[in-house]
Design a protein around this motif. Structure first.
Motif, PDB file in Angstrom:
ATOM      1  N   GLY A 183       1.074  -0.957   0.159  1.00  0.00           N
ATOM      2  CA  GLY A 183      -0.107   0.323   0.316  1.00  0.00           C
ATOM      3  C   GLY A 183       1.404   1.352  -0.523  1.00  0.00           C
ATOM      4  O   GLY A 183       1.985   0.794   0.100  1.00  0.00           O
ATOM      5  N   LYS A 184       0.379   2.290  -0.130  1.00  0.00           N
ATOM      6  CA  LYS A 184       1.001   3.625  -0.156  1.00  0.00           C
ATOM      7  C   LYS A 184       0.368   5.013   0.128  1.00  0.00           C
ATOM      8  O   LYS A 184      -1.214   5.033  -0.576  1.00  0.00           O
ATOM      9  CB  LYS A 184       1.494   4.005  -1.769  1.00  0.00           C
ATOM     10  CG  LYS A 184       2.324   5.077  -2.066  1.00  0.00           C
ATOM     11  CD  LYS A 184       3.594   5.202  -1.295  1.00  0.00           C
ATOM     12  CE  LYS A 184       4.090   6.549  -1.269  1.00  0.00           C
ATOM     13  NZ  LYS A 184       5.501   6.825  -0.572  1.00  0.00           N
ATOM     14  N   ARG A 185       0.604   5.695   1.470  1.00  0.00           N
ATOM     15  CA  ARG A 185      -0.232   6.999   1.467  1.00  0.00           C
ATOM     16  C   ARG A 185       0.847   8.127   1.263  1.00  0.00           C
ATOM     17  O   ARG A 185       2.286   7.826   0.826  1.00  0.00           O
ATOM     18  CB  ARG A 185      -0.322   6.593   3.011  1.00  0.00           C
ATOM     19  CG  ARG A 185      -1.227   5.357   4.119  1.00  0.00           C
ATOM     20  CD  ARG A 185      -1.401   5.331   4.753  1.00  0.00           C
ATOM     21  NE  ARG A 185      -0.446   5.523   5.830  1.00  0.00           N
ATOM     22  CZ  ARG A 185       0.547   4.348   6.466  1.00  0.00           C
ATOM     23  NH1 ARG A 185      -0.293   3.122   6.057  1.00  0.00           N
ATOM     24  NH2 ARG A 185       1.124   4.478   7.333  1.00  0.00           N
ATOM     25  N   TYR A 186       0.074   8.970   0.938  1.00  0.00           N
ATOM     26  CA  TYR A 186       0.370  10.593   1.318  1.00  0.00           C
ATOM     27  C   TYR A 186      -0.069  11.109   2.292  1.00  0.00           C
ATOM     28  O   TYR A 186      -0.930  12.128   2.219  1.00  0.00           O
ATOM     29  CB  TYR A 186       0.578  10.908  -0.198  1.00  0.00           C
ATOM     30  CG  TYR A 186       1.424  10.720  -1.373  1.00  0.00           C
ATOM     31  CD1 TYR A 186       2.135  10.762  -1.658  1.00  0.00           C
ATOM     32  CD2 TYR A 186       0.898   9.855  -2.371  1.00  0.00           C
ATOM     33  CE1 TYR A 186       3.087   9.987  -2.239  1.00  0.00           C
ATOM     34  CE2 TYR A 186       1.111   8.826  -3.300  1.00  0.00           C
ATOM     35  CZ  TYR A 186       2.229   8.857  -3.266  1.00  0.00           C
ATOM     36  OH  TYR A 186       3.134   8.354  -4.313  1.00  0.00           O
ATOM     37  N   GLY A 187       0.261  11.295   3.486  1.00  0.00           N
ATOM     38  CA  GLY A 187       0.201  11.645   4.899  1.00  0.00           C
ATOM     39  C   GLY A 187      -1.119  11.234   4.636  1.00  0.00           C
ATOM     40  O   GLY A 187      -1.410  10.007   4.869  1.00  0.00           O
ATOM     41  N   CYS A 193      -6.566   5.936  -9.488  1.00  0.00           N
ATOM     42  CA  CYS A 193      -7.285   4.591  -9.569  1.00  0.00           C
ATOM     43  C   CYS A 193      -5.909   4.478  -8.489  1.00  0.00           C
ATOM     44  O   CYS A 193      -5.830   3.545  -7.961  1.00  0.00           O
ATOM     45  CB  CYS A 193      -8.058   3.444 -10.279  1.00  0.00           C
ATOM     46  SG  CYS A 193      -6.848   3.055 -11.693  1.00  0.00           S
ATOM     47  N   GLY A 194      -4.590   4.468  -8.857  1.00  0.00           N
ATOM     48  CA  GLY A 194      -3.969   4.254  -7.926  1.00  0.00           C
ATOM     49  C   GLY A 194      -2.676   3.341  -9.573  1.00  0.00           C
ATOM     50  O   GLY A 194      -1.562   2.860  -8.645  1.00  0.00           O
ATOM     51  N   LYS A 195      -3.591   3.226  -9.995  1.00  0.00           N
ATOM     52  CA  LYS A 195      -2.580   1.740 -10.661  1.00  0.00           C
ATOM     53  C   LYS A 195      -0.891   2.611 -11.119  1.00  0.00           C
ATOM     54  O   LYS A 195      -0.110   2.126 -11.452  1.00  0.00           O
ATOM     55  CB  LYS A 195      -2.963   1.696 -12.249  1.00  0.00           C
ATOM     56  CG  LYS A 195      -3.138   3.077 -13.110  1.00  0.00           C
ATOM     57  CD  LYS A 195      -4.055   2.475 -14.704  1.00  0.00           C
ATOM     58  CE  LYS A 195      -4.496   4.127 -14.997  1.00  0.00           C
ATOM     59  NZ  LYS A 195      -4.911   5.251 -14.538  1.00  0.00           N
ATOM     60  N   ALA A 233      -8.561   3.108  -5.568  1.00  0.00           N
ATOM     61  CA  ALA A 233      -7.455   2.577  -5.167  1.00  0.00           C
ATOM     62  C   ALA A 233      -6.909   1.028  -4.092  1.00  0.00           C
ATOM     63  O   ALA A 233      -6.459   0.813  -3.970  1.00  0.00           O
ATOM     64  CB  ALA A 233      -6.939   3.605  -3.774  1.00  0.00           C
ATOM     65  N   GLU A 234      -8.217   0.694  -4.757  1.00  0.00           N
ATOM     66  CA  GLU A 234      -7.872  -1.073  -4.450  1.00  0.00           C
ATOM     67  C   GLU A 234      -8.086  -1.751  -5.538  1.00  0.00           C
ATOM     68  O   GLU A 234      -8.902  -1.543  -7.227  1.00  0.00           O
ATOM     69  CB  GLU A 234      -9.335  -1.858  -3.328  1.00  0.00           C
ATOM     70  CG  GLU A 234     -10.588  -1.285  -3.910  1.00  0.00           C
ATOM     71  CD  GLU A 234     -11.302  -1.132  -2.620  1.00  0.00           C
ATOM     72  OE1 GLU A 234     -10.689  -1.778  -1.562  1.00  0.00           O
ATOM     73  OE2 GLU A 234     -11.993  -0.805  -2.593  1.00  0.00           O
ATOM     74  N   ILE A 235      -8.035  -3.282  -5.751  1.00  0.00           N
ATOM     75  CA  ILE A 235      -8.140  -4.019  -6.982  1.00  0.00           C
ATOM     76  C   ILE A 235      -9.888  -4.044  -6.759  1.00  0.00           C
ATOM     77  O   ILE A 235     -10.243  -4.762  -5.950  1.00  0.00           O
ATOM     78  CB  ILE A 235      -7.719  -5.486  -6.858  1.00  0.00           C
ATOM     79  CG1 ILE A 235      -6.309  -5.685  -7.293  1.00  0.00           C
ATOM     80  CG2 ILE A 235      -8.359  -6.331  -8.122  1.00  0.00           C
ATOM     81  CD1 ILE A 235      -5.922  -5.753  -6.492  1.00  0.00           C
ATOM     82  N   ALA A 236     -11.003  -3.762  -8.052  1.00  0.00           N
ATOM     83  CA  ALA A 236     -11.949  -4.587  -8.181  1.00  0.00           C
ATOM     84  C   ALA A 236     -12.346  -5.475  -8.592  1.00  0.00           C
ATOM     85  O   ALA A 236     -13.035  -6.098  -7.871  1.00  0.00           O
ATOM     86  CB  ALA A 236     -12.688  -3.115  -9.277  1.00  0.00           C
TER      87      ALA A 236
END
Length: 354
Positions: free
Chosen positions: A15-19, A45-47, A215-218
């Motif tokens: 996973g990846k967070r920016y703040g 979407c995060g890809k 941000a996740e897999i559908a």
């Protein structure tokens, strides 16, 4: 270049967070060695963030990442043995094509002569033998894209990454380039992770597609699985044209649901759903224009008919809403206002979760 089996890529809770912003929610994904897997989804979407984490250009804030069984979670990009082809190609305009391709090898300490020999072989692999003395400005967009691929291949990476590689090309060139990339991947046995927002591109090149949303897999699966058995309305509509209409599951026997779509009743795989209201997705190619006395059909009015050369696109007004359809008729087309009946090819009709 010598064919080899590409490395497996394994993501465990990555996973990846920016703040406070979650760019990629923790997810698990296995990309088998020697396969081409596409990350598909809308902007944001995060890809691309996920691709950059595999490349080492972004540091994961959650989970672990393995390439070829080796934990590379904390390794910088230069120590992961992956190569990336960017959307912009990122070629050095003042260098020849040969020097562009050899740049990574020369920078790593290889003798210039040896690097050029490897670069020539890479150019031949992508169909550019004899183009080494040219400048990037003397090459077409498609040729520049091949140079960028050759520059990535010459490093003999365990994993090859593509970030929207065809978005700068026109439609016809995109079609031929995606076929070349797919053929090259299969011939060399590469592991490829490919990012795009174009579903037709994803369908054409992929062994598996990972559809991302928020941000996740559908859903993840083969192109055929995602197109014919989408798990949600979002996946169904993102994987091509689709009509979403209301239906009612009247009963379920075994794994077959009896579904009412307006006045038409059909038997469909139940997809684990129970009797009651349900969403039904109908692909445009599954809609058939039938004789006016055909049973088990929907009455419809032609709201729009658009001549497309090889086919006609229709918009029908029906009791379950507007339906977009594609008709093969070129010479005997229906006109606006015509009253018709519509039949459904069950292979293109599926129950989905909301």
């Amino acid at each position: 270049m010598i064919r080899k089996t590409g490395a497996e890529v394994r993501l465990e809770g990555i996973g990846k967070r920016y703040g406070q912003v979650q760019a990629v929610k923790p997810l698990d994904l296995v990309i088998e060695g020697g396969t081409l897997v596409t990350l598909l989804g809308p902007s944001g979407c995060g890809k691309t963030t996920l691709l950059r984490m595999i490349a080492g250009l972004e540091q994961a804030t959650d989970g672990r990442l393995f390439i070829g069984g080796r934990d590379v979670t904390l390794l910088p990009a230069g120590e992961r043995n992956v190569s990336m082809v960017f959307q912009s190609y990122a070629l050095f305009p003042h260098m020849s094509v040969l020097d562009n391709v050899a740049y990574g090898l020369v920078s790593s300490g290889m003798r210039r002569r040896d690097a050029h020999a490897r670069a020539e072989a890479a150019l031949e692999t992508v169909g550019l033998k004899g183009f080494g003395t040219r400048l990037p400005s003397e090459m077409s967009g498609g040729q520049q894209q091949r140079v960028a691929v050759a520059r990535a291949l010459v490093l003999e990476p365990d994993v090859l990454l593509f970030d929207e590689p065809l978005s700068n090309l026109d439609a016809r060139l995109r079609r031929s380039m995606r076929e070349e990339i797919r053929a090259l991947q299969q011939r060399l046995g590469l592991t490829v992770v490919y990012v795009t927002h174009d579903q037709s591109e994803a369908l054409a090149v992929s062994d598996r597609i990972v559809v991302m949303r928020n941000a996740e897999i559908a859903q993840a699966g083969t192109p055929e699985e995602l197109y014919t058995r989408p798990s949600s309305v979002f996946v169904a509509t993102f994987m091509g044209e689709a009509n979403r209409v209301p239906g009612t599951i009247e009963s379920v026997t075994g794994s077959t649901a009896q579904v009412a779509i307006g006045g038409v009743r059909v038997g469909l795989p139940d997809r684990g759903l129970q009797p009651g209201p349900a969403d039904v997705v109908i692909r445009p190619e599954a809609i058939r224009i039938m004789p006016v006395d055909a049973p088990d059909t929907l009455p419809a009015t032609v709201a729009r008919a658009t001549y497309m050369g090889s086919h006609t696109e229709y918009l029908f007004a029906t009791e379950v809403g507007e339906l977009f359809a594609v008709g093969p008729q070129r010479l005997s087309r229906h006109r606006e206002g015509d009253q018709v009946r519509l039949g459904l090819d069950l292979e293109g009709v599926v129950l989905v979760a909301p």
